[in-house]
Write a protein that holds these residues in place. Sequence first.
Motif, PDB file in Angstrom:
ATOM      1  N   CYS A   1     -13.881 -26.609  -7.609  1.00  0.00           N
ATOM      2  CA  CYS A   1     -14.884 -27.494  -8.218  1.00  0.00           C
ATOM      3  C   CYS A   1     -14.339 -28.896  -8.449  1.00  0.00           C
ATOM      4  N   LEU A   2     -13.060 -29.017  -8.759  1.00  0.00           N
ATOM      5  CA  LEU A   2     -12.475 -30.348  -8.920  1.00  0.00           C
ATOM      6  C   LEU A   2     -12.630 -31.160  -7.638  1.00  0.00           C
TER       7      LEU A   2
ATOM      8  N   GLN B   1      -6.001 -29.247   0.585  1.00  0.00           N
ATOM      9  CA  GLN B   1      -5.546 -29.311  -0.801  1.00  0.00           C
ATOM     10  C   GLN B   1      -5.223 -27.958  -1.426  1.00  0.00           C
ATOM     11  N   LEU B   2      -5.941 -26.916  -0.993  1.00  0.00           N
ATOM     12  CA  LEU B   2      -5.751 -25.591  -1.595  1.00  0.00           C
ATOM     13  C   LEU B   2      -5.116 -24.591  -0.631  1.00  0.00           C
TER      14      LEU B   2
ATOM     15  N   THR C   1     -13.414 -20.776   1.714  1.00  0.00           N
ATOM     16  CA  THR C   1     -14.261 -21.827   1.141  1.00  0.00           C
ATOM     17  C   THR C   1     -15.726 -21.417   1.182  1.00  0.00           C
ATOM     18  N   TYR C   2     -16.173 -20.888   2.322  1.00  0.00           N
ATOM     19  CA  TYR C   2     -17.578 -20.500   2.435  1.00  0.00           C
ATOM     20  C   TYR C   2     -17.913 -19.338   1.504  1.00  0.00           C
ATOM     21  N   THR C   3     -16.973 -18.442   1.289  1.00  0.00           N
ATOM     22  CA  THR C   3     -17.184 -17.335   0.348  1.00  0.00           C
ATOM     23  C   THR C   3     -17.340 -17.877  -1.072  1.00  0.00           C
ATOM     24  N   VAL C   4     -16.496 -18.835  -1.453  1.00  0.00           N
ATOM     25  CA  VAL C   4     -16.567 -19.416  -2.792  1.00  0.00           C
ATOM     26  C   VAL C   4     -17.862 -20.208  -2.960  1.00  0.00           C
ATOM     27  N   ILE C   5     -18.267 -20.944  -1.930  1.00  0.00           N
ATOM     28  CA  ILE C   5     -19.540 -21.672  -1.989  1.00  0.00           C
ATOM     29  C   ILE C   5     -20.685 -20.692  -2.242  1.00  0.00           C
TER      30      ILE C   5
ATOM     31  N   GLU D   1     -10.113 -19.709 -12.438  1.00  0.00           N
ATOM     32  CA  GLU D   1      -9.136 -20.761 -12.144  1.00  0.00           C
ATOM     33  C   GLU D   1      -9.201 -21.286 -10.707  1.00  0.00           C
ATOM     34  N   SER D   2      -9.194 -20.411  -9.720  1.00  0.00           N
ATOM     35  CA  SER D   2      -9.241 -20.892  -8.331  1.00  0.00           C
ATOM     36  C   SER D   2     -10.578 -21.570  -8.042  1.00  0.00           C
TER      37      SER D   2
END
Length: 123
Positions: free
Chosen positions: A14-15, A35-36, A43-47, A8-9
């Motif tokens: 991705c949106l 936005q989040l 962010t860099y971890t998710v990337i 979900e996160s």
Amino acid sequence: METPKIFESEYRFCLILWEHEPINSGELAKLCQKQLEWKRTTTYTVIKRLSERGVLKNENSMVSSLVSKDEVQAAEIDEFVEKKFEGSLPAFIAAFTKHQKISSTELDEVQRMIDRYREEGTQ
């Protein structure tokens, strides 16, 4: 190739990516912060995580998706119908319509989709 699972996160991330890609990772981090309410490191971890799973690519700090929004949504729907309705689309639709009001306009739209699908299948 099977569409990678997106949680979900990650989907909310991705949106943002799909709306702005290709985008510089620093700019993406700023958007995610706004936005989040994520920290830059999040962010860099998710990337990095999504890159490792084949969801996106990050080349020279430019981030772009390898999987479309439509592909992710289709995979989620398939998984949901398989888990909750034993793969039966009619069972899913029956459950959905039992608890949702559907307008005439929506019914007409669904009927057009079915008709279009039938036409494409006979060609």
